[in-house]
Design an enzyme around this catalytic site. Structure first.
Site, PDB file in Angstrom:
ATOM      1  N   GLU A  34       0.857  -1.200   0.000  1.00 37.93           N
ATOM      2  CA  GLU A  34       0.000   0.000   0.000  1.00 37.93           C
ATOM      3  C   GLU A  34       0.877   1.229   0.000  1.00 37.93           C
ATOM      4  OE1 GLU A  34      -3.253   1.043  -0.295  1.00 37.93           O
ATOM      5  OE2 GLU A  34      -2.368   3.022   0.031  1.00 37.93           O
ATOM      6  N   GLN A  35       0.598   2.131  -0.936  1.00 36.71           N
ATOM      7  CA  GLN A  35       1.447   3.322  -1.071  1.00 36.71           C
ATOM      8  C   GLN A  35       1.323   4.286   0.116  1.00 36.71           C
ATOM      9  OE1 GLN A  35       0.181   5.200  -4.721  1.00 36.71           O
ATOM     10  NE2 GLN A  35      -1.770   5.859  -3.889  1.00 36.71           N
ATOM     11  N   ARG A 108     -15.569   5.164   5.135  1.00 33.58           N
ATOM     12  CA  ARG A 108     -14.545   4.364   4.458  1.00 33.58           C
ATOM     13  C   ARG A 108     -13.387   4.035   5.395  1.00 33.58           C
ATOM     14  NH1 ARG A 108      -9.864   4.567   1.513  1.00 33.58           N
ATOM     15  NH2 ARG A 108      -9.781   3.198  -0.315  1.00 33.58           N
ATOM     16  N   TYR A 215     -26.558  10.977   4.208  1.00 36.48           N
ATOM     17  CA  TYR A 215     -26.980   9.866   5.069  1.00 36.48           C
ATOM     18  C   TYR A 215     -26.111   9.814   6.319  1.00 36.48           C
ATOM     19  CZ  TYR A 215     -23.271   7.575   2.249  1.00 36.48           C
ATOM     20  OH  TYR A 215     -22.104   7.267   1.583  1.00 36.48           O
ATOM     21  N   ASP A 293     -11.832  -0.953  -8.771  1.00 36.78           N
ATOM     22  CA  ASP A 293     -11.746   0.216  -9.654  1.00 36.78           C
ATOM     23  C   ASP A 293     -10.613   0.104 -10.673  1.00 36.78           C
ATOM     24  OD1 ASP A 293     -13.854   1.287  -8.311  1.00 36.78           O
ATOM     25  OD2 ASP A 293     -12.798   3.045  -7.527  1.00 36.78           O
TER      26      ASP A 293
END
Ligand code: FAD
Length: 398
Positions: A34-35, A108, A215, A293
């Protein structure tokens, strides 16, 4: 059966972490590159529909997600000015009963952090601050060159998002294209607003050339909003580009007072350009495969980006775990997933047109259709069953 596989995963986002957990829980050795140097509080709300939640139920993260997130009662498509609801979908009644799992809103960062914990519990090795630069492969192995060194394994998964270097390895330089839409996002502490101002729903206000979504997250303590507007150009690359609240307020001037109230109450607003690219001809090459993605950027208008990355992760893992030849496993993964992801990309794009219709006649027809669907649940099922009703855990048993 390939349980002793060594899998390299580029990208510790939602897709990469999900794949890491599933593979490690089933006996693979997994390294995640992971960068980012830490998993920090970047991003805001994500929606997890039942088709994603069945994967979380299978890997043991569903209860923690429900606890960290918020379960909306319903989804509402509203008029931008009056706030009148045209379509109401009873998520809480529908999802567990019809699709077997709830619909959850989650920050997230909360999702990422609980997935990281589950991955560590399963024995995944993390390399943070580690940026993949180039990929190489032979008939028997695959390797990734990073800023901290070279790593070799049996299979490499490119879960490195819309600006994927792994996609570049397979397809050459294919810069994603700007869709002409920008998204603003912000959060507001719920106690800063009147308690009954925002219904416990996935609230969408539809207006000419723009829409606004709001929301709850974190058990109702936090409100997330995303405002999408059409705009000619975009130059920033980052997720965390700070925008001017006054610009956002100006863009939504005259909208339902709940919308403008939310914008005024936000301390900061961030904005990002929405990008996509045409469906790729293939997602795999030899021992390398793309998920999420990186394979099929998903515009957020059907809230299926995280869900598709999660489904991909399950199916890819299942193929690797049940096929003796890794290259064949990856091809079989692509075959199982490509049509579905491409269809969801198209549905998401189509929703932008639906939400942003600027013509009087178009809006009248749209609103009539939505009001009819509100009264006839069977019409909503026809639209939602092919999305929420797909169960990859059942269809691709591990
Ligand atoms: P992503 O979630 O985009 O994850 C890709 C990961 O790969 C990232 O962690 C990235 O840092 C890493 N990466 C990229 N290139 C490299 C490299 N060369 N080497 C190593 N690592 C690399 N969606 C929303 O709906 N709301 C949000 O608020 C939101 N915030 C986001 C914030 C961030 C920082 C990111 C990266 C994505 C965000 N998204 C958000 C998008 C959403 O999370 C994804 O669309 C969806 O979950 C699909 O996940 P993915 O795993 O395919 O890709």
């Amino acid at each position: 059966m390939s349980q002793s596989l060594h899998v390299l995963i580029v990208g510790g986002g939602i897709g990469g972490l999900s794949a890491a957990i599933i593979l490690a829980q089933n006996g693979c050795t997994v390294d995640v590159f992971e960068q980012a140097s830490a998993f920090t509080e970047i991003g805001a709300g994500l929606q997890l529909s039942p088709n994603a939640m069945q994967v979380h139920a299978a890997i043991g993260t569903a209860a923690a997600i429900s606890e960290a997130g918020f379960t909306p009662d319903f989804a509402a498509l509203r008029d931008f000015k009056t706030g009148k609801t045209y379509l109401r979908t009873p998520l809480q009644g529908l999802c567990p009963n019809r699709y077997g799992h709830p619909y959850i809103h989650i920050h997230r960062a909360d999702l990422q952090s609980l997935l990281v914990q589950a991955a560590k519990d399963a024995g995944v090795t993390f390399h943070l601050g580690c940026t993949a630069q180039t990929i190489g492969q032979s008939n028997s192995a695959v390797s990734v060159e990073t800023n901290i060194g070279r790593f070799t394994g049996d299979v490499l998964i490119g879960a490195d998002g819309i600006r994927s270097v792994v996609r570049e390895h397979i397809h050459g330089d294919m810069a994603p294209r700007f869709t002409g839409q920008i998204a603003w996002r912000g959060t507001v502490a719920a106690h800063d607003l009147p308690s009954d101002m925002l219904p416990p729903a996935a609230n969408v206000w539809m207006g000419p050339n723009r829409h606004f979504v709001a929301y709850y997250l974190r058990g109702g303590a936090l409100i997330n909003f995303v405002a999408v507007e059409e705009q000619g150009q975009w130059t920033e690359e980052s997720w965390s580009h700070k925008g001017q609240k006054s610009d956002l307020l100006a863009a939504f001037e005259g909208w339902d007072s709940r919308v403008t109230h939310l914008i005024k109450a936000a301390s900061d607003c961030y904005l990002w350009g929405l990008f996509d690219h045409a469906p790729l001809p293939h997602w795999t090459q030899g021992r390398v495969a793309l998920i999420g993605d990186a394979a099929h950027p998903m515009l957020p208008f059907m809230a299926q980006g995280a869900a598709m990355a999660t489904e991909d992760a399950w199916v890819l893992a299942q193929k690797l775990l049940t096929t003796s030849n890794p290259t064949e496993a990856l091809k079989s993964y692509q075959l199982a997933r490509k049509a579905r992801a491409t269809k969801l990309q198209a549905i998401s794009r189509g929703n932008a047109k639906l939400f942003h219709d600027a013509s009087k006649l178009g809006c009248a027809v749209r609103n009539l259709k939505l009001a009819t669907a509100s009264k006839l649940p069977a019409l909503q099922h026809i639209k939602l069953d092919p999305i929420y009703g797909i169960n990859v855990v059942k269809d691709f048993p591990i």
